[in-house]
Scaffold this active site. Structure first.
Site, mmCIF file in Angstrom:
data_model
loop_
_atom_site.group_PDB
_atom_site.id
_atom_site.type_symbol
_atom_site.label_atom_id
_atom_site.label_comp_id
_atom_site.label_asym_id
_atom_site.label_seq_id
_atom_site.Cartn_x
_atom_site.Cartn_y
_atom_site.Cartn_z
ATOM 1 N N GLN A 1 1.827 -5.976 -3.291
ATOM 2 C CA GLN A 1 2.296 -6.095 -1.897
ATOM 3 C C GLN A 1 3.617 -5.312 -1.749
ATOM 4 O O GLN A 1 3.850 -4.385 -2.504
ATOM 5 C CB GLN A 1 2.450 -7.562 -1.485
ATOM 6 N N THR B 1 -5.920 -11.486 3.642
ATOM 7 C CA THR B 1 -7.062 -10.847 2.982
ATOM 8 C C THR B 1 -8.181 -11.869 2.733
ATOM 9 O O THR B 1 -9.223 -11.521 2.195
ATOM 10 C CB THR B 1 -6.643 -10.244 1.629
ATOM 11 N N GLY C 1 1.422 3.095 -2.476
ATOM 12 C CA GLY C 1 0.984 4.026 -3.524
ATOM 13 C C GLY C 1 1.501 3.559 -4.889
ATOM 14 O O GLY C 1 1.641 4.355 -5.816
ATOM 15 N N LYS C 2 1.718 2.240 -5.002
ATOM 16 C CA LYS C 2 2.257 1.687 -6.252
ATOM 17 C C LYS C 2 1.325 1.978 -7.427
ATOM 18 O O LYS C 2 1.781 2.354 -8.506
ATOM 19 C CB LYS C 2 2.447 0.163 -6.118
ATOM 20 N N ASP D 1 0.813 -1.225 0.000
ATOM 21 C CA ASP D 1 0.000 0.000 0.000
ATOM 22 C C ASP D 1 0.843 1.271 0.000
ATOM 23 O O ASP D 1 0.443 2.308 0.545
ATOM 24 C CB ASP D 1 -0.960 0.019 1.200
ATOM 25 N N GLY E 1 -4.717 -4.228 -3.774
ATOM 26 C CA GLY E 1 -5.695 -3.172 -4.040
ATOM 27 C C GLY E 1 -4.907 -1.932 -4.403
ATOM 28 O O GLY E 1 -4.243 -1.346 -3.550
ATOM 29 N N HIS E 2 -4.917 -1.587 -5.686
ATOM 30 C CA HIS E 2 -4.117 -0.455 -6.161
ATOM 31 C C HIS E 2 -5.052 0.689 -6.545
ATOM 32 O O HIS E 2 -5.865 0.550 -7.453
ATOM 33 C CB HIS E 2 -3.253 -0.891 -7.352
#
Ligand code: GDP
Ligand code: IMO
Ligand code: MG
Length: 426
Positions: free
Chosen positions: A227, A133, A15-16, A13, A40-41
């Site tokens: 990830q 998840t 900010g990829k 997470d 989740g991007h």
């Protein structure tokens, strides 16, 4: 642009998705190489929020080809829903030689029993749970390693799939029964997975050959990591990790593009630290957690869970630079620190009276590490509307250059907001 591997340099997470979207402008092809819909991007384009789970974030720009590589674990039902979600928002997702999405025929398939097993193992671990998840990621990679998994090529094979499904379901229903979980119905699974296979078949191809040919005519391939480094199955805080290689080597094995075709590695990191799920996080801190959650930030893009937050950990990012070979750094969420008078950065750990300059391999030892902090003056000014490096407050520039220096890579991208335009190139 150069063939570029982008990795998360922390616990995910970072900010990829946002940085991928920014860099995609110069890329021809964007490839996901590991993980599944545990990712989740988040990308904001013209005020619209998009959250990508399996499809590369490059899909939001027209004229680019996106590839789901062989190293990904693919939930066909989830993927069809994601495609439909994008279509509904007016984003084209097309198959065939001119299409913008290609799916590897050798990616492994996630089934409902993987999700149930994921959940059951978490229950059994009790207080030692990983905080997964629950997308079935661990059990699917487990089957892959045990050589009993089904791949996309099996899923789309009309004769083979019903047989292999029966075989796999029989075995897994026995396991579910032994665990006291509800068993799964063959006919329902066959119907749902066949319907998904019919939708996905036109997208499926040998992506290894496609990417190999692409490397001969272009050096503008972007490998989108999912990830982060400390969730890597080998280099992360095992067992509190995901089940794939999230570090840069995973981009090669997960795509079939060899290391000597890769030109650079970009590491994405937040100006502070977050982690979602269990496991050690040495710089975790209630003050910064409350500050960020109070701003409505740091809630998971996949599960909605509140992320744990802490000060920037340079011991961790230095390790990330080492195992990924990070050349360049993109620092995101700088604006999250805008209101602070003073900012802490962890420069070493202390444990049992000893100072450590690296992450210990033993997760229990890491959990005992106390951060050694250096304090930096804040800038106490909003940065979210600033569009150039020179326009940033001097304390902010100093802070960012220090993060890069402590990490051991060159700072090239700074992000001061979720939008495309809130990004500056150095
Ligand atoms: P990813 O999994 O690495 O793609 O990151 P996520 O999308 O899960 O989480 C990053 C969050 O930070 C998302 O909500 C992004 O919209 C947001 N974000 C990224 N960069 C910035 C930034 O510079 N400032 C702010 N305010 N939000 C950002
Ligand atoms: P992106 O790509 C943050 C975490 C889970 C859990 C551990 C194992 O958005 O950065 P899993 O379901 O993979 O077996 O869970 O890994 N995790 C992530 N944390 N960002 C992610 O992806 C994550 N994907 C998995 O919270 O701690
Ligand atoms: Mg995410």
């Amino acid at each position: 642009m150069a063939n570029t591997i982008l990795v998360g340099a922390q616990w995910g997470d970072e900010g990829k998705g946002k940085i991928i979207d920014f860099l995609t402008e110069q890329a021809e092809i964007v490839v996901r190489t590991q993980g599944g819909n545990n990712a989740g991007h988040t990308v904001y384009v013209a005020g619209h929020k998009y959250v990508l789970h399996l499809i590369p974030s490059g899909i939001l720009r027209s004229g680019k080809t996106c590839v789901i590589g062989n190293g990904v674990v693919l939930d066909p039902i989830g993927l069809v829903a994601e495609i439909d979600g994008l279509l509904k928002l007016g984003i084209p997702v097309t198959s065939g030689p001119q299409g913008n999405l290609r799916i590897s025929d050798t990616a492994h398939v996630v089934f409902p029993w993987h999700r149930v097993l994921d959940g059951q193992r978490e229950i059994r671990k009790g207080t030692n749970k990983i905080g997964t998840t629950k997308r079935g990621i661990g059990p699917t990679y487990g089957d892959k390693a045990a050589r009993v998994g089904l791949r996309v090529v099996d899923l789309i094979h009309p004769r083979r799939f019903p047989e292999r499904l029966r075989e796999r379901l029989d075995e897994n229903n026995e396991v579910l029964r032994a665990l006291g979980a509800e068993t799964l119905d063959y006919e329902t699974l066959l119907r749902d997975y066949t319907a998904a296979a019919d939708r996905l078949r036109p997208f499926v191809t040998n992506t290894v050959v496609y990417l190999h040919e692409a490397t001969r005519r272009t050096a503008n391939i972007l490998f989108e990591g999912a990830q982060g480094t400390f969730l890597d199955i080998d280099h992360g805080t095992y067992p509190y990790v995901t089940s794939s290689n999230t570090t840069s080597g995973g981009a090669c094995t997960g795509s079939g593009v060899p290391p000597n075709r890769m030109d650079r590695v970009v590491g994405v990191m937040k100006a502070y630290t977050t982690r979602v799920g269990e496991g050690p996080l040495p710089t975790e801190n209630a003050f910064i957690s409350d500050l960020l959650h109070g701003m409505g930030r740091e809630f998971g893009a996949t599960t909605g869970r509140a992320r744990r937050c802490g000060w920037f950990d340079a011991v961790a990012t230095r390790h990330a630079a080492m195992v990924n070979g990070i050349d360049e750094l993109a620092v995101t969420n700088v604006d999250g620190l805008d209101s602070l008078e003073s900012i802490r950065v962890c420069v070493a750990y202390e444990v049992d009276g000893q100072r450590l300059n690296h992450i210990p391999s033993d997760c229990e030892l890491l959990a005992k590490c106390q951060p050694v902090y250096q304090d930096f003056p804040g800038w106490n000014t909003p940065t979210d509307k600033i569009t150039s490096w020179d326009g940033l407050p001097v304390n902010c520039r100093h802070y960012l250059l220090t993060l890069a220096q402590l990490t051991g890579a060159r700072l090239t991208v700074v992000s001061v907001g979720p939008g495309r335009e809130q990004t500056m190139l150095l």
